[in-house]
Design a protein around this motif. Structure first.
Motif, PDB file in Angstrom:
ATOM      1  N   ALA B 116       1.007   1.395   3.457  1.00  0.00           N
ATOM      2  CA  ALA B 116       1.420   0.409   2.816  1.00  0.00           C
ATOM      3  C   ALA B 116       2.822   0.209   2.955  1.00  0.00           C
ATOM      4  O   ALA B 116       3.230  -0.896   2.629  1.00  0.00           O
ATOM      5  CB  ALA B 116       1.283   1.403   1.152  1.00  0.00           C
ATOM      6  N   THR B 117       3.704   1.241   3.145  1.00  0.00           N
ATOM      7  CA  THR B 117       5.061   0.909   3.621  1.00  0.00           C
ATOM      8  C   THR B 117       5.033  -0.135   4.491  1.00  0.00           C
ATOM      9  O   THR B 117       6.214  -1.085   4.611  1.00  0.00           O
ATOM     10  CB  THR B 117       5.828   2.057   3.861  1.00  0.00           C
ATOM     11  OG1 THR B 117       5.563   3.143   2.731  1.00  0.00           O
ATOM     12  CG2 THR B 117       7.342   2.011   3.942  1.00  0.00           C
ATOM     13  N   SER B 119       3.050  -2.157   5.580  1.00  0.00           N
ATOM     14  CA  SER B 119       2.855  -3.584   5.052  1.00  0.00           C
ATOM     15  C   SER B 119       3.819  -4.293   4.380  1.00  0.00           C
ATOM     16  O   SER B 119       4.193  -5.595   4.504  1.00  0.00           O
ATOM     17  CB  SER B 119       1.423  -3.589   4.107  1.00  0.00           C
ATOM     18  OG  SER B 119       1.354  -4.719   3.299  1.00  0.00           O
ATOM     19  N   ARG B 120       4.340  -3.551   3.251  1.00  0.00           N
ATOM     20  CA  ARG B 120       5.412  -3.961   2.587  1.00  0.00           C
ATOM     21  C   ARG B 120       6.564  -4.701   3.420  1.00  0.00           C
ATOM     22  O   ARG B 120       7.133  -5.818   3.290  1.00  0.00           O
ATOM     23  CB  ARG B 120       6.011  -2.978   1.715  1.00  0.00           C
ATOM     24  CG  ARG B 120       6.310  -3.304   0.225  1.00  0.00           C
ATOM     25  CD  ARG B 120       6.715  -2.194  -0.709  1.00  0.00           C
ATOM     26  NE  ARG B 120       7.230  -1.067  -0.068  1.00  0.00           N
ATOM     27  CZ  ARG B 120       8.472  -1.046   0.189  1.00  0.00           C
ATOM     28  NH1 ARG B 120       9.406  -1.839  -0.028  1.00  0.00           N
ATOM     29  NH2 ARG B 120       8.879   0.161   0.834  1.00  0.00           N
ATOM     30  N   MET B 222       9.138  -7.545  -1.684  1.00  0.00           N
ATOM     31  CA  MET B 222       8.687  -6.513  -0.935  1.00  0.00           C
ATOM     32  C   MET B 222       9.792  -5.584  -0.210  1.00  0.00           C
ATOM     33  O   MET B 222       9.743  -4.338   0.186  1.00  0.00           O
ATOM     34  CB  MET B 222       8.072  -7.410   0.419  1.00  0.00           C
ATOM     35  CG  MET B 222       6.599  -8.145  -0.190  1.00  0.00           C
ATOM     36  SD  MET B 222       5.427  -7.153  -0.214  1.00  0.00           S
ATOM     37  CE  MET B 222       4.262  -8.259  -1.067  1.00  0.00           C
ATOM     38  N   PRO B 226       9.963   0.100  -3.979  1.00  0.00           N
ATOM     39  CA  PRO B 226       8.962   0.105  -4.957  1.00  0.00           C
ATOM     40  C   PRO B 226       9.407   0.598  -6.380  1.00  0.00           C
ATOM     41  O   PRO B 226       8.817  -0.153  -7.419  1.00  0.00           O
ATOM     42  CB  PRO B 226       7.815   0.861  -4.502  1.00  0.00           C
ATOM     43  CG  PRO B 226       8.187   1.051  -2.838  1.00  0.00           C
ATOM     44  CD  PRO B 226       9.799   0.941  -2.679  1.00  0.00           C
ATOM     45  N   ALA B 231       4.384  -3.062  -9.334  1.00  0.00           N
ATOM     46  CA  ALA B 231       3.547  -3.262  -8.192  1.00  0.00           C
ATOM     47  C   ALA B 231       2.669  -4.609  -9.023  1.00  0.00           C
ATOM     48  O   ALA B 231       2.278  -5.623  -7.912  1.00  0.00           O
ATOM     49  CB  ALA B 231       2.306  -2.175  -8.145  1.00  0.00           C
ATOM     50  N   ARG B 234       4.529  -7.798  -7.154  1.00  0.00           N
ATOM     51  CA  ARG B 234       4.548  -7.823  -5.764  1.00  0.00           C
ATOM     52  C   ARG B 234       3.128  -8.477  -5.385  1.00  0.00           C
ATOM     53  O   ARG B 234       2.993  -9.257  -4.939  1.00  0.00           O
ATOM     54  CB  ARG B 234       4.499  -6.457  -5.054  1.00  0.00           C
ATOM     55  CG  ARG B 234       6.101  -5.905  -4.962  1.00  0.00           C
ATOM     56  CD  ARG B 234       5.858  -4.953  -3.579  1.00  0.00           C
ATOM     57  NE  ARG B 234       4.837  -3.848  -3.710  1.00  0.00           N
ATOM     58  CZ  ARG B 234       4.753  -2.732  -4.183  1.00  0.00           C
ATOM     59  NH1 ARG B 234       5.625  -2.357  -5.160  1.00  0.00           N
ATOM     60  NH2 ARG B 234       3.652  -2.015  -4.297  1.00  0.00           N
ATOM     61  N   HIS B 235       2.045  -7.916  -6.120  1.00  0.00           N
ATOM     62  CA  HIS B 235       0.734  -8.300  -5.843  1.00  0.00           C
ATOM     63  C   HIS B 235       0.731  -9.779  -6.401  1.00  0.00           C
ATOM     64  O   HIS B 235      -0.106 -10.697  -5.815  1.00  0.00           O
ATOM     65  CB  HIS B 235      -0.199  -7.636  -6.512  1.00  0.00           C
ATOM     66  CG  HIS B 235      -0.468  -6.178  -5.858  1.00  0.00           C
ATOM     67  ND1 HIS B 235      -0.411  -6.024  -4.604  1.00  0.00           N
ATOM     68  CD2 HIS B 235      -0.641  -4.848  -6.642  1.00  0.00           C
ATOM     69  CE1 HIS B 235      -0.559  -4.833  -4.324  1.00  0.00           C
ATOM     70  NE2 HIS B 235      -0.418  -4.094  -5.566  1.00  0.00           N
ATOM     71  N   GLN B 265      -1.533  -2.483   0.358  1.00  0.00           N
ATOM     72  CA  GLN B 265      -0.727  -1.938  -0.660  1.00  0.00           C
ATOM     73  C   GLN B 265      -1.233  -1.254  -2.028  1.00  0.00           C
ATOM     74  O   GLN B 265      -0.451  -0.976  -2.732  1.00  0.00           O
ATOM     75  CB  GLN B 265       0.391  -2.981  -1.051  1.00  0.00           C
ATOM     76  CG  GLN B 265       1.250  -3.345   0.261  1.00  0.00           C
ATOM     77  CD  GLN B 265       2.480  -4.023  -0.084  1.00  0.00           C
ATOM     78  OE1 GLN B 265       2.976  -4.083  -1.182  1.00  0.00           O
ATOM     79  NE2 GLN B 265       2.665  -5.164   0.735  1.00  0.00           N
ATOM     80  N   THR B 266      -2.552  -1.604  -2.363  1.00  0.00           N
ATOM     81  CA  THR B 266      -3.270  -1.357  -3.554  1.00  0.00           C
ATOM     82  C   THR B 266      -3.607   0.224  -3.424  1.00  0.00           C
ATOM     83  O   THR B 266      -3.865   0.920  -2.343  1.00  0.00           O
ATOM     84  CB  THR B 266      -4.387  -1.986  -3.778  1.00  0.00           C
ATOM     85  OG1 THR B 266      -5.455  -1.886  -2.740  1.00  0.00           O
ATOM     86  CG2 THR B 266      -4.149  -3.505  -3.921  1.00  0.00           C
ATOM     87  N   THR B 267      -3.624   1.042  -4.556  1.00  0.00           N
ATOM     88  CA  THR B 267      -3.843   2.165  -4.634  1.00  0.00           C
ATOM     89  C   THR B 267      -5.247   2.291  -4.924  1.00  0.00           C
ATOM     90  O   THR B 267      -5.925   1.306  -5.387  1.00  0.00           O
ATOM     91  CB  THR B 267      -3.167   3.028  -5.993  1.00  0.00           C
ATOM     92  OG1 THR B 267      -3.520   2.563  -6.853  1.00  0.00           O
ATOM     93  CG2 THR B 267      -1.598   2.942  -5.454  1.00  0.00           C
TER      94      THR B 267
END
Lengths: 125, 301
Positions: B116-117, B119-120, B222, B226, B231, B234-235, B265-267
């Protein structure tokens, strides 16, 4: 790694004429300076011969690479490709002059004109 | 046998072992493989290997989570870039970074956090450089020239120029001729005029400022920590960027890659965001395959 490559791309765009659209710098769709508005003119010379030549299909990829980045090594590769092709057809050539140009557009009228980026002269050994 | 050989052998074997990972990350890996299959790339000694691995990771859950396979894809993509440098498009570079990131994340202690990091940061930096080029380095973007000329001359934008910009087919053809370059220093006694309706100028201006501002917002969302950026923002920004841009920009592969990276980056709880990303992926697919602007023009007669 992204930062290193993108920074090198910016430097090459400024110093080596690399088009901003290529090289991993994320400059695509930011400028009209891209492959569609760049080209290479080929001039062949030999005793009793001086003629310009369109880029043949077999050299299109080399020409595209040189047009997108008119560096010495890419232009030399293209010139050597031109010479090799002329020799295959038994045509004499002593000098190959490559001119890479780009199209510029006037900011207000959009009038288009070609501007040379780099001229490379290759003396056939 | 040398004393350190068993360690090296163990390390190599680890790279070829499938890793257990949260199921929601499988979506990102699978979409990456689909994007690779939809846009085959490279010369004969690269393309089949990438396609084969992409197919394999889709078929086999174990292959999907094997770091070495993703690292091999990254290596082949790097070979593809080097083979005809500098012709590779920018998203090919991003594919190389992303597949390498997947490989390294699968070997990391905290797979999801690492991916995720990464990707960001990949998204943030890519968008930041895009904004740098448009807003600072390029001499012909902010003054509108890029979109004015592109809408008038690029066949891929012809339908948008007619549908939204109000140009007719004849005017487009005349404009393309009028914008043919003259040799340096030459000038026509009676230069042809370029037809630019007000709607087209407005479209060019809105496109120019709209895209640079949207890219700047995506970049900021990004790269800022965070905890400072919700979130959903961002999305939402990333999905909106892809849905707007790839309706016109003929680089669907780039759009798919950006969406794939967003999914990572999704949980586990972000089911609806994952569905939104998949929907956007399919929308970009339709954009690339359906000549929607031409169909709308035909309907309007």
């Amino acid at each position: 790694m992204l930062v290193v490559v993108a920074t090198m791309q910016v430097v090459m765009a400024r110093t080596a004429g690399l088009t901003p659209w290529k090289g991993g710098g994320f400059g695509m769709f930011s400028t009209l300076d891209h492959g569609a508005y760049r080209g290479v003119d080929i001039l062949l010379e030999a005793p009793e011969r001086s003629e310009s030549q369109h880029v043949p299909p077999s050299l299109e990829e080399l020409a595209a690479r040189a047009a997108n980045c008119p560096s010495e090594w890419l232009l030399r590769e293209l010139a050597e490709g031109v010479v090799a092709r002329e020799r295959r057809y038994d045509r004499p050539v002593t000098t190959v002059t490559l001119t890479v140009w780009r199209t510029r557009f006037d900011p207000s009228t959009l009038a288009a004109s070609e501007a040379p980026l780099r001229t490379f002269v290759y003396q056939v050994p | 046998m040398r004393e350190d050989e068993p360690m090296i052998a163990r390390a190599v074997v680890q790279w070829f072992r499938a890793v257990s990972c949260p199921p929601h990350l499988d979506t990102s890996f699978r979409l990456t493989a689909i994007a690779l299959l939809l846009r085959p790339m490279g010369p004969w000694f690269v393309k089949p290997a990438i396609l084969a691995i992409a197919a394999l990771v889709l078929i086999s859950p174990r292959a999907l989570r094997t770091p070495a396979l993703w690292a091999i894809v990254a290596a082949f993509v790097a070979v593809r870039i080097a083979n005809d440098w500098p012709l590779a498009d920018n998203h090919i570079y991003l594919i190389a970074y992303w597949t390498l990131a997947i490989a390294l994340s699968l070997r990391a202690l905290d797979l999801h956090a690492t991916l995720a990091t990464t990707s960001r940061w990949l998204l943030g930096l890519a968008f930041a450089f895009a904004v740098l080029w448009k807003a600072v380095l390029s001499p012909d973007f902010l003054d509108g020239r890029f979109f004015r000329v592109t809408l008038l001359t690029d066949p891929r934008f012809a339908e948008a120029a007619m549908l939204i910009g109000g140009l007719s087919d004849e005017e487009l053809k005349a404009n393309r001729e009028a914008l043919t370059a003259l040799p340096e220093g030459a000038a026509l006694a009676e230069p042809p005029t370029v037809t630019e309706p007000v709607r087209l100028r407005v479209l060019a201006t809105v496109s120019t400022w709209g895209i640079v501002l949207l890219e700047a917002f995506v970049a900021l969302s990004m790269v800022l920590p965070p905890r400072r950026v919700p979130a959903w923002l961002r999305h939402g920004l990333l999905i909106v960027f892809c849905l707007v841009t790839y309706a016109f920009a003929p680089v669907a592969g780039f759009g798919w890659l950006l969406l794939v990276m967003g999914v990572a980056q999704t949980t586990e709880r972000d089911t609806w965001w994952r569905r939104a990303y998949i929907a956007a992926f399919l929308v970009v697919l339709f954009y690339s395959e359906v000549p929607w602007a031409g169909l709308v023009l035909d309907l309007r007669g």
